[in-house]
Design an enzyme around this catalytic site. Structure first.
Site, PDB file in Angstrom:
ATOM      1  N   LYS A  59       0.845  -1.200   0.000  1.00 19.80           N
ATOM      2  CA  LYS A  59       0.000   0.000   0.000  1.00 19.80           C
ATOM      3  C   LYS A  59       0.883   1.254   0.000  1.00 19.80           C
ATOM      4  CE  LYS A  59      -0.418  -0.345   5.032  1.00 19.80           C
ATOM      5  NZ  LYS A  59      -1.194  -0.983   6.106  1.00 19.80           N
ATOM      6  N   ARG A 158     -11.316  -0.490  14.218  1.00 17.89           N
ATOM      7  CA  ARG A 158     -11.211   0.231  12.944  1.00 17.89           C
ATOM      8  C   ARG A 158     -12.162  -0.496  11.999  1.00 17.89           C
ATOM      9  NH1 ARG A 158      -5.309   1.072  10.208  1.00 17.89           N
ATOM     10  NH2 ARG A 158      -5.569  -1.152   9.832  1.00 17.89           N
ATOM     11  N   TYR A 291      16.687  29.906   8.077  1.00 18.25           N
ATOM     12  CA  TYR A 291      15.590  30.699   8.651  1.00 18.25           C
ATOM     13  C   TYR A 291      15.681  30.742  10.170  1.00 18.25           C
ATOM     14  CZ  TYR A 291      13.283  30.423   4.103  1.00 18.25           C
ATOM     15  OH  TYR A 291      12.971  30.526   2.777  1.00 18.25           O
TER      16      TYR A 291
HETATM   17  C1  PLP Z   1      -0.459  -1.986   6.706  1.00 12.28           C
HETATM   18  C2  PLP Z   1      -1.050  -3.244   7.123  1.00 12.28           C
HETATM   19  C3  PLP Z   1      -0.253  -4.383   7.353  1.00 12.28           C
HETATM   20  C4  PLP Z   1       1.262  -4.347   7.305  1.00 12.28           C
HETATM   21  O1  PLP Z   1       1.766  -3.800   8.502  1.00 12.28           O
HETATM   22  P1  PLP Z   1       3.333  -3.738   8.838  1.00 12.28           P
HETATM   23  O2  PLP Z   1       3.355  -3.370  10.268  1.00 12.28           O
HETATM   24  O3  PLP Z   1       3.923  -2.677   7.978  1.00 12.28           O
HETATM   25  O4  PLP Z   1       3.904  -5.067   8.573  1.00 12.28           O
HETATM   26  C5  PLP Z   1      -0.902  -5.561   7.647  1.00 12.28           C
HETATM   27  N1  PLP Z   1      -2.256  -5.627   7.744  1.00 12.28           N
HETATM   28  C6  PLP Z   1      -3.038  -4.546   7.559  1.00 12.28           C
HETATM   29  C7  PLP Z   1      -4.516  -4.683   7.695  1.00 12.28           C
HETATM   30  C8  PLP Z   1      -2.471  -3.328   7.260  1.00 12.28           C
HETATM   31  O5  PLP Z   1      -3.255  -2.259   7.088  1.00 12.28           O
END
Ligand code: PLP
Length: 399
Positions: A59, A158, A291
Site C-alpha cells: 500500500k 477500525r 531561517y
Molecule cells: C499496513 C497493514 C499491514 C502491514 O503492517 P506492517 O506493520 O507494515 O507489517 C498488515 N495488515 C493490515 C490490515 C495493514 O493495514
C-alpha cells in the site's frame, strides 16, 4: 568545444522542453534495491512453515518505494499475495501485469467501487452485511462468485465485523451463493508496542478472541478459506500468529517494527535517499544559518547546500538532529530544514564537491542511517517516515 559536445546529446525539436533529458539523479532521489527486498522476503519466509503464505503489503505505493518494483521483487522472494489500501492502488498493480491475488485492506462501500474491484480481479475486505450483500448481488448479476475476505474486529476498533455479532451474521453470509469467502482475518493493534510484554499480552488476547470466533463459526480449517492475523510485528512475535498467511509490510522493506533484535534475522534496508550537493560556501565564526538563525557557527565553517527539504518529505522537525553521509563519514545537518534545501556542516572534508552525492538514508560500508533513527528524533514511527516521501523525488531502481 565542451559545450558543443554536451549539446549534441539533445534532440533539438523546437517544441521540446527537454524535460525528458533531466537526469533523475540531478537533485534528490530514492534508490530502491530490488535485491534487498527479495532477500528480506526470502529471509522472513524462512521463519514461516511451508504452507504459510506471505502477503507483501505494498500500500501507499509500496511504502514509498514504488509498488510495482516492490511487488515484482517480493514475488521473486516468494510472496504469493499482495495487499493494497485502495482500489486505485490495486488497479495500478493489475495494469502493470501483476497476476497474484490482491487484497484491498481499506473499505469499499459503494456498489460502483465494488463492481470496479470485481472487474479488476481485486478482493475487497468486507466488514458488514451491507457490503457483503452488495457483493452477492454483483456476483449474481455476472453469474459468478465474488471473491472477498471477511474481517472481524478483535481490538482495533477500525474495520471489521463487530465481534459479538459476527457468529450470527456469518450464518447469514454462509447462505450467500454468489460470494466466495477467500479469507477471514483480523488485525493486531499493539504487536509493535515498545513494551514487549505489553505487546505480547495484548496480541495474545486478540489472538485468543480470534480463535474463539473461528471455533464458533466452525469452518473447515482445511478448506480454502485463509485465516490471517499478523503484520510484521505479529509475525515476529510468535508462530502462534502465523495461521495460513502473514501480511508483511515494514520488515520486508528492511526495518524491524520492534526494538528487540531478532536472532538470525539481518534485514537490509531497500531504500536509499540520496541528494546532490548544489552549492558549497565557507562562513566565518558567529554567522547564522537558515531561517530564524537558530544555528550560529562556532568556528569558520564549510557548508554544503543540499537540494532536498521538507517539500520532499524530510520532516522539518529533524532540523539540526540528523547526520548526512559521504564516503561512510557522517556530517551534521545544521540550521532549519527549508522547503527545498538544507545545509550540512562539512568542515574538514576535502572530498565533497559541488555535484557530489550525499546519503540521507541507507547504508554505506558498515554505517547505516535508518528511518528508525529519524522516527526516534522526530517523535514518530518509521512507517510515517518512509511513506511521507513525495513524488518530487524520482524512484530509481538500482538492482
Ligand atoms: C499496513 C497493514 C499491514 C502491514 O503492517 P506492517 O506493520 O507494515 O507489517 C498488515 N495488515 C493490515 C490490515 C495493514 O493495514
Amino acid at each position: 568545444m565542451q559545450i558543443q559536445q554536451t549539446i549534441q546529446g539533445f534532440n533539438f525539436d523546437k517544441n521540446s522542453t527537454f524535460e525528458k533529458d533531466i537526469d533523475p539523479k540531478q537533485r534528490a532521489w530514492i534508490e530502491v534495491s530490488g535485491k534487498a527486498l527479495e532477500s528480506n522476503v526470502r529471509q522472513l519466509r524462512s521463519k514461516l512453515s511451508k504452507s504459510c503464505q506471505f502477503m507483501a503489503v505494498v500500500k501507499a505505493d509500496g511504502y514509498g518505494h514504488d509498488a510495482k518494483v516492490v511487488a515484482e521483487y517480493a514475488i521473486k522472494g516468494g510472496a504469493s499475495q499482495l495487499g493494497v489500501a485502495t482500489l486505485k492502488e490495486g488497479i495500478k498493480l493489475r495494469s502493470s501485469g501483476i497476476k497474484k491475488p490482491i487484497l484491498i485492506l481499506g473499505n469499499l462501500y459503494t456498489k460502483r467501487d465494488l463492481i470496479i474491484s470485481f472487474k479488476n480481479d481485486l478482493m475487497p475486505t468486507i466488514s458488514s452485511l451491507r457490503e457483503c450483500l452488495i457483493c452477492n448481488n454483483i456476483g449474481n448479476h455476472f453469474g459468478l462468485r465474488f471473491p472477498l475476505h471477511l474481517k472481524v474486529d478483535t481490538g482495533m476498533s477500525r474495520l471489521g465485523f463487530e465481534y459479538n455479532k459476527f457468529v450470527q451474521q456469518f450464518e447469514k453470509i454462509k447462505s450467500f451463493e454468489n460470494i466466495s469467502i477467500e479469507g477471514i482475518y483480523s488485525h493486531l493493534s499493539s504487536a509493535d508496542d515498545k513494551n514487549s510484554s505489553e505487546a505480547k499480552s495484548s496480541s495474545q488476547l486478540q489472538r485468543k478472541k480470534f480463535e474463539e470466533l473461528l471455533n464458533q463459526i466452525n469452518i473447515d480449517r482445511n478448506h480454502n478459506i485463509k485465516i490471517h492475523l499478523a503484520n510484521s510485528a505479529g509475525m515476529l512475535l510468535n508462530k502462534d500468529f502465523h495461521f495460513h498467511m502473514v501480511r508483511v509490510g515494514l520488515s520486508m522493506y528492511g526495518y524491524s517494527p520492534i526494538s528487540t533484535i531478532h536472532k538470525n534475522l539481518s534485514l537490509n534496508p531497500a531504500l536509499f535517499l540520496k541528494v546532490k550537493v548544489a552549492f558549497i560556501r565557507i562562513i566565518d565564526k558567529g554567522v547564522s544559518v537558515s531561517y530564524g538563525g537558530k544555528f550560529v557557527s562556532s568556528r569558520k565553517t564549510k557548508l554544503a547546500v543540499l537540494s532536498i527539504g521538507y517539500a520532499d518529505g524530510v520532516p522539518r522537525k529533524l532540523s539540526g538532529k540528523i547526520n548526512v553521509m559521504h564516503n561512510s563519514k557522517l556530517y551534521p545537518q545544521v540550521g532549519s530544514i527549508t522547503m527545498d534545501q538544507m545545509m550540512v556542516d562539512i568542515t574538514g572534508s576535502n572530498d565533497i564537491k559541488i555535484g557530489s552525492t550525499m546519503l540521507l538514508l541507507g547504508s554505506d560500508g558498515d554505517k547505516t542511517i535508518s528511518p528508525v533513527d529519524w522516527a526516534r528524533e522526530s517523535n514518530t514511527i518509521p512507517w510515517e517516515i518512509i511513506c511521507s516521501f513525495k513524488n518530487r523525488l524520482p524512484r530509481v531502481q538500482v538492482d
